[in-house]
Scaffold this active site. Structure first.
Site, mmCIF file in Angstrom:
data_model
loop_
_atom_site.group_PDB
_atom_site.id
_atom_site.type_symbol
_atom_site.label_atom_id
_atom_site.label_comp_id
_atom_site.label_asym_id
_atom_site.label_seq_id
_atom_site.Cartn_x
_atom_site.Cartn_y
_atom_site.Cartn_z
ATOM 1 N N LEU A 546 2.621 10.178 -3.741
ATOM 2 C CA LEU A 546 1.974 10.179 -5.064
ATOM 3 C C LEU A 546 0.491 9.894 -4.975
ATOM 4 O O LEU A 546 -0.298 10.342 -5.786
ATOM 5 C CB LEU A 546 2.609 9.106 -5.960
ATOM 6 C CG LEU A 546 4.037 9.325 -6.410
ATOM 7 C CD1 LEU A 546 4.564 8.102 -7.126
ATOM 8 C CD2 LEU A 546 4.121 10.538 -7.329
ATOM 9 N N GLU A 548 -2.752 7.427 -2.665
ATOM 10 C CA GLU A 548 -3.111 6.506 -1.598
ATOM 11 C C GLU A 548 -3.893 5.370 -2.201
ATOM 12 O O GLU A 548 -4.778 5.600 -3.031
ATOM 13 C CB GLU A 548 -3.949 7.247 -0.568
ATOM 14 C CG GLU A 548 -4.130 6.458 0.669
ATOM 15 C CD GLU A 548 -4.033 7.352 1.924
ATOM 16 O OE1 GLU A 548 -4.151 6.797 3.003
ATOM 17 O OE2 GLU A 548 -3.839 8.566 1.786
ATOM 18 N N PHE A 551 -3.857 -0.488 -0.024
ATOM 19 C CA PHE A 551 -2.945 -1.062 0.962
ATOM 20 C C PHE A 551 -2.249 -0.030 1.820
ATOM 21 O O PHE A 551 -1.741 -0.323 2.883
ATOM 22 C CB PHE A 551 -1.850 -1.863 0.247
ATOM 23 C CG PHE A 551 -2.370 -3.033 -0.501
ATOM 24 C CD1 PHE A 551 -2.975 -4.080 0.167
ATOM 25 C CD2 PHE A 551 -2.266 -3.094 -1.876
ATOM 26 C CE1 PHE A 551 -3.459 -5.162 -0.525
ATOM 27 C CE2 PHE A 551 -2.746 -4.179 -2.574
ATOM 28 C CZ PHE A 551 -3.340 -5.219 -1.900
ATOM 29 N N GLY A 552 -2.125 1.150 1.316
ATOM 30 C CA GLY A 552 -1.382 2.178 2.028
ATOM 31 C C GLY A 552 -0.968 3.239 1.034
ATOM 32 O O GLY A 552 -1.581 3.378 -0.022
ATOM 33 N N VAL A 554 1.417 5.482 -1.638
ATOM 34 C CA VAL A 554 2.382 5.282 -2.725
ATOM 35 C C VAL A 554 3.272 6.522 -2.739
ATOM 36 O O VAL A 554 2.771 7.644 -2.743
ATOM 37 C CB VAL A 554 1.664 5.147 -4.088
ATOM 38 C CG1 VAL A 554 2.670 4.891 -5.190
ATOM 39 C CG2 VAL A 554 0.634 4.035 -4.040
ATOM 40 N N LYS A 585 5.191 1.452 -3.197
ATOM 41 C CA LYS A 585 3.878 1.206 -2.589
ATOM 42 C C LYS A 585 4.127 0.467 -1.286
ATOM 43 O O LYS A 585 4.782 -0.586 -1.282
ATOM 44 C CB LYS A 585 3.081 0.354 -3.568
ATOM 45 C CG LYS A 585 1.643 0.224 -3.281
ATOM 46 C CD LYS A 585 0.970 -0.171 -4.595
ATOM 47 C CE LYS A 585 -0.374 -0.790 -4.433
ATOM 48 N NZ LYS A 585 -0.962 -1.107 -5.736
ATOM 49 N N ASP A 678 -10.409 -5.540 -13.327
ATOM 50 C CA ASP A 678 -10.666 -4.178 -12.868
ATOM 51 C C ASP A 678 -10.048 -3.179 -13.830
ATOM 52 O O ASP A 678 -9.410 -2.215 -13.411
ATOM 53 C CB ASP A 678 -10.086 -4.009 -11.454
ATOM 54 C CG ASP A 678 -10.681 -2.807 -10.749
ATOM 55 O OD1 ASP A 678 -11.577 -2.169 -11.324
ATOM 56 O OD2 ASP A 678 -10.236 -2.503 -9.630
HETATM 57 P P1 ADP Z 1 -4.201 0.699 -4.999
HETATM 58 O O1 ADP Z 1 -4.095 -0.182 -6.186
HETATM 59 O O2 ADP Z 1 -3.780 0.013 -3.765
HETATM 60 O O3 ADP Z 1 -5.544 1.312 -4.869
HETATM 61 P P2 ADP Z 1 -2.431 2.305 -6.511
HETATM 62 O O4 ADP Z 1 -1.308 1.413 -6.782
HETATM 63 O O5 ADP Z 1 -3.372 2.451 -7.619
HETATM 64 O O6 ADP Z 1 -3.173 1.895 -5.209
HETATM 65 O O7 ADP Z 1 -1.894 3.747 -6.161
HETATM 66 C C1 ADP Z 1 -2.689 4.856 -5.797
HETATM 67 C C2 ADP Z 1 -2.290 6.099 -6.579
HETATM 68 O O8 ADP Z 1 -0.873 6.316 -6.506
HETATM 69 C C3 ADP Z 1 -2.594 5.976 -8.073
HETATM 70 O O9 ADP Z 1 -3.903 6.398 -8.362
HETATM 71 C C4 ADP Z 1 -1.566 6.900 -8.699
HETATM 72 O O10 ADP Z 1 -2.012 8.236 -8.718
HETATM 73 C C5 ADP Z 1 -0.380 6.783 -7.750
HETATM 74 N N1 ADP Z 1 0.587 5.793 -8.280
HETATM 75 C C6 ADP Z 1 0.609 4.466 -8.044
HETATM 76 N N2 ADP Z 1 1.617 3.862 -8.686
HETATM 77 C C7 ADP Z 1 2.274 4.835 -9.343
HETATM 78 C C8 ADP Z 1 3.430 4.842 -10.205
HETATM 79 N N3 ADP Z 1 4.076 3.723 -10.500
HETATM 80 N N4 ADP Z 1 3.818 6.022 -10.718
HETATM 81 C C9 ADP Z 1 3.143 7.157 -10.429
HETATM 82 N N5 ADP Z 1 2.063 7.210 -9.637
HETATM 83 C C10 ADP Z 1 1.620 6.082 -9.094
#
Ligand code: ADP
Length: 823
Positions: A546, A548, A551-552, A554, A585, A678
């Site tokens: 989905l 990145e 942390f890695g 998703v 994640k 944020d």
């Molecule tokens: P981080 O906070 O570590 O930067 P995120 O949790 O925001 O990473 O996840 C990165 C991307 O993954 C998001 O921009 C989104 O597009 C996708 N994503 C994250 N969580 C979800 C979710 N619960 N459902 C759908 N897409 C998600």
């Protein structure tokens, strides 16, 4: 430069077809001099004083003889003479301008008619034709007037030639200019099966690519660009094409399912360089009442060298049986590296119609060297054969870059030092505390450059679009040089910085002054979590990536038995699907201890938050590595991408509704005295029916690197969303979240088409922050978005950015106010 370029890529993704053609009309540098003399050449010249370099529109410095004039005698038919401009990189050229010979008013020659040819690689040339197939453009009627001609269709090229159409009885001379913008997609060509013909109620509907500039053979089209990249996208009803009054189906390229036994159409895309692809946008028709639907699935293969990589990316857009509007479908490409992509678009009905394809990508880091070579005047298309020479050039570039950086740093230090001294002399005369005054003057005294350095003194259009100001500054270190301030910056120094740090300790340290941490929130953050249950990881089945994050990766996964696993309190309303789709994640394997702690802390925070507008943590896998958190799946991804891509009427009607939901989630967080720090559209997720949930209780993310402000590889701050007191004092409170909410609301109402203060560099944003503190009326506010109701702007948005944090509304008030404007 590199960062800026990638950041500005998004600007070419403009939501309205006409906008691309209307906005992308900047003079490319014949008049302004950005195009160098050596990049202007010609087939011949009448004399040295009418050489190619004098062929610049509106330009007569008395040096040459006032224009470029070919030696018509050298070509018997006079039709092959040309003036050639090398733009050095691919450009989207929408307009051309011509003028005759000036020669201090003595000139008599001009080209009444001319043709245009162009090339992307410098070897194969294409004659430009208008949409009706005409090649000759009507030119000048006198020597002085500039005649502008829209190129319809526009050209994507690096080299452009002007060929005066003349006979031997005429002398012609020309001065020219090209207008457009840089073509940042990097797409050199696409190859497609020829478009088909539909018969709809006796009407012939042609879906051929009528402006394709490549070659046709064996019912396929190769090595060209055409309607899929012409910046014009089709109407909802594919029978109409009112813009150009052409035949039915004109705007679309389309195929009938019947002719593809494998059930898919393959399109091959070739790019100028190896790039990192984040996404592809395909504009499609969805007139299902006439047998046309979005593609069911697309599978894209990637190639960087000679072999196609084995693991393609597959994406299935949600089927829409409700609205027949044409739309852009965004296909995430997962940051894959490639110089060629081939995508198989699977039919979901009888027909598939596309009108535009665009790519979002960044250059690979190694391209930096190539870019540097361009800066040094080397042509990247000419390979440097000798590897030693390459190394040598690489080293030289590195040395020059280091020297340049050192000089810049030294100069900066001196300037800052002076300003800080000035600031400390004037320390007592302001209304806030002495330490506040000092640091803010440090920023604000630099304000003058806000309007001059990068803005009004520049007469280059390019600089206006791509401001070339310094990317990185280190304000906290500079402030700390002041003895008066040394103590008060401890929280910036000793405590970990926002992005790399423990969010909880920051929460505590920065809020000391405001006492915003209540007993309730202390328990929330300090207790170890016992309610979050371990999910058996073997019951997770990977579906697709989905996104990145910090942390890695998703991933979208099926979680077998998740509904039974969740206790009642956690179960997801309205779905009994089994297996349940969830977002997982995962902490990357090579994560260090800090990242691991941050990840666990995000779990701890999220496990305690329960609100319909906060993303729900369902379970975790933390007994063994890699650590995972399982959250509810939000099928429309993050709000920023969503708004940017789903730029439809229906979406526009839900903008305020979305803001209400964010306000509601924030109201909940504020009831716990939890400061998010944020808040931004990139950190909100979109589910079904425009449901919004706030996410990201960790920190900055990679996808939106350009939104964060990096201080010498240490702290990364989303400065464009931060209140002045967060930036200058490191003070994060509910009121600074309110400020960020105002910016988020602004993003929503501009459909995330650009970054906040996109015309300001990071440094200028900080300078503007100083102006907010000084309050001398020089601060710049984000402008009212065109579709924002007046009341929402003046009474709500602007109130979020009030200087006095106490005068900003609470989330409760914001929520009520937005709800009111919804009614
Ligand atoms: P981080 O906070 O570590 O930067 P995120 O949790 O925001 O990473 O996840 C990165 C991307 O993954 C998001 O921009 C989104 O597009 C996708 N994503 C994250 N969580 C979800 C979710 N619960 N459902 C759908 N897409 C998600």
């Amino acid at each position: 430069m590199y960062v800026l370029k990638i950041h500005h890529l998004r600007k070419t993704w403009i939501s309205d077809a006409l906008c691309v053609l209307e906005i992308c009309r900047y003079p490319l540098g014949m008049t302004g001099g950005q195009i160098q003399d050596e990049d202007i050449s010609a087939s011949s010249q009448w004399s040295e004083s009418t050489a190619a370099r004098f062929g610049r529109l509106d330009f007569d410095n008395g040096d040459g003889d006032g224009a470029w004039c070919p030696d018509v005698a050298s070509e018997p038919d006079g039709l092959k003479e040309y003036l050639q401009v090398d733009l050095r990189s691919l450009h989207f050229v929408t307009l051309v301008g011509t003028q005759g010979r000036h020669a201090d008013g003595m000139g008599k020659e001009y080209a009444q008619r001319y043709r245009v040819q162009y090339s992307r690689d410098g070897s194969s040339w294409v004659g430009w034709k208008d949409r009706k197939g005409r090649q000759v453009i009507e030119g000048n009627r006198n020597t002085y007037d500039v005649v502008l001609k829209d190129l319809e269709p526009p050209i994507i090229a690096r080299f452009v030639r002007f060929l005066p159409v003349t006979d031997l009885s005429q002398f012609v001379c020309m001065r020219v200019e090209l207008y457009g913008c840089e073509w940042l997609d990097g797409l050199m060509s696409y190859s497609i099966p020829e478009g088909h013909q539909m018969i709809y109620r006796g009407l012939d509907v042609f879906f051929n690519d009528s402006v394709y500039d490549g070659v046709s053979a064996d019912r396929s089209e190769f090595t060209g660009l055409g309607q899929l990249t012409d910046g014009t996208w089709g109407l909802d009803d594919f029978l109409h094409s009112h813009v150009y009054a052409m035949w039915p189906g004109y705007d679309y390229v389309g195929w009938s399912n019947k002719s593809f036994p494998k059930g898919y159409v393959e399109i091959f895309f070739e790019f100028d360089h190896v790039r990192n692809f984040t996404s592809m946008k395909v504009h499609c028709s969805n007139m299902f009442s006439r047998g046309v639907k979005l593609f069911r699935q697309v599978t894209c293969f990637f190639r960087s060298g000679s072999e196609w990589e084995a693991d393609p990316v597959t994406f299935r857009p949600a089927e829409d049986r409700v609205t027949q509007a044409s739309r852009f479908v965004a296909v995430p490409l997962g940051d894959r590296t490639a110089s060629a992509i081939k995508c198989r678009f699977h039919f979901s009905d009888l027909w598939m119609l596309f009108s535009e394809v665009a790519f979002q990508s960044g250059l690979k880091p190694h391209m930096l060297l190539t870019l540097s070579l361009v800066v040094l005047g080397e042509d990247p298309t000419h390979k440097v054969d000798d590897s030693n020479t390459r190394i040598l050039i690489g080293c030289l570039v590195a040395i020059i870059a280091i020297l340049f950086t050192i000089i810049v740093i030294i100069l900066w230090r001196q300037v800052w030092q002076k300003m800080l001294e000035k600031a400390s002399r004037r320390m007592l005369d302001d209304e806030l505390t002495a330490r506040l005054a000092v640091q803010t003057r440090a920023f604000s005294s630099h304000h003058s450059s806000l309007s001059s350095e990068c803005g009004s003194t520049s007469n280059s259009t390019y600089e206006r679009i791509f401001p070339l100001c310094a990317d990185y500054q280190e304000p906290s270190r500079l402030i700390r040089k002041l003895p008066e301030f040394a103590q008060s910056t401890e929280h910036l120094d000793g405590a970990p910085h926002y992005a790399e740090a423990d969010i909880i300790s920051l929460q505590e340290s920065s809020d000391n002054s405001s006492n915003s941490i209540t007993a309730a929130s202390m328990t929330l953050f300090s207790s170890t979590d016992s309610s979050m249950r371990e999910f058996p990881r073997q019951k997770l089945t990977f579906k697709e990536k989905l996104g990145e994050g910090q942390f890695g990766e998703v991933h979208l996964c099926e979680a077998d038995g998740m509904q039974d696993f969740l206790d009642e309190d956690l179960s997801i309303e309205g779905t009994n699907e089994s297996p349940l789709l969830v977002a997982v994640k995962t902490l990357r394997e090579d994560a260090n201890k800090n990242a691991r702690n941050d990840f666990l802390k995000e779990i701890r925070i999220m496990s305690r938050l329960r609100d319909p507008n906060i993303v729900r943590l369902l379970a975790v896998c933390v007994d063994t590595d890699p650590l995972c958190m399982i959250t509810e799946y939000m099928e429309n991804g993050d709000l920023n991408q969503f708004l940017f891509v789903e730029n439809t009427k229906e979406t526009s009607q839900h903008l305020i509704g979305m803001a209400v939901q964010i306000a509601s989630g924030m109201k909940y967080l504020s009831s716990l005295n939890f400061v998010h720090r944020d808040l931004a559209t990139r950190n909100c997720l979109v589910g079904r029916n425009f449901t919004i949930k706030i996410a990201d209780f960790g920190m900055s993310r990679n996808l939106y690197r350009g939104d964060y402000y990096r201080i010498q590889g240490r702290a990364v701050l989303p400065i464009r969303w931060m209140s002045w007191e967060s930036i200058l004092l490191g003070k994060f409170t509910m009121a600074s979240d309110v400020w960020a909410f105002g910016v988020t609301l602004w993003e929503i109402l501009t459909l995330c088409e650009e970054q906040p203060y996109s015309q300001l560099s990071d440094e200028q944003v900080i300078e503007n922050t100083g102006e907010f503190f000084r309050d001398h009326g020089k601060q710049v506010y984000l402008p009212k978005p065109p579709c924002c109701p007046d009341k929402v702007y003046t009474e709500l948005m602007l109130s979020c950015w009030r200087r006095n944090a106490k005068q900003r509304p609470s989330f409760q008030e914001i929520h009520a106010q937005l709800n009111e404007s919804l009614a």
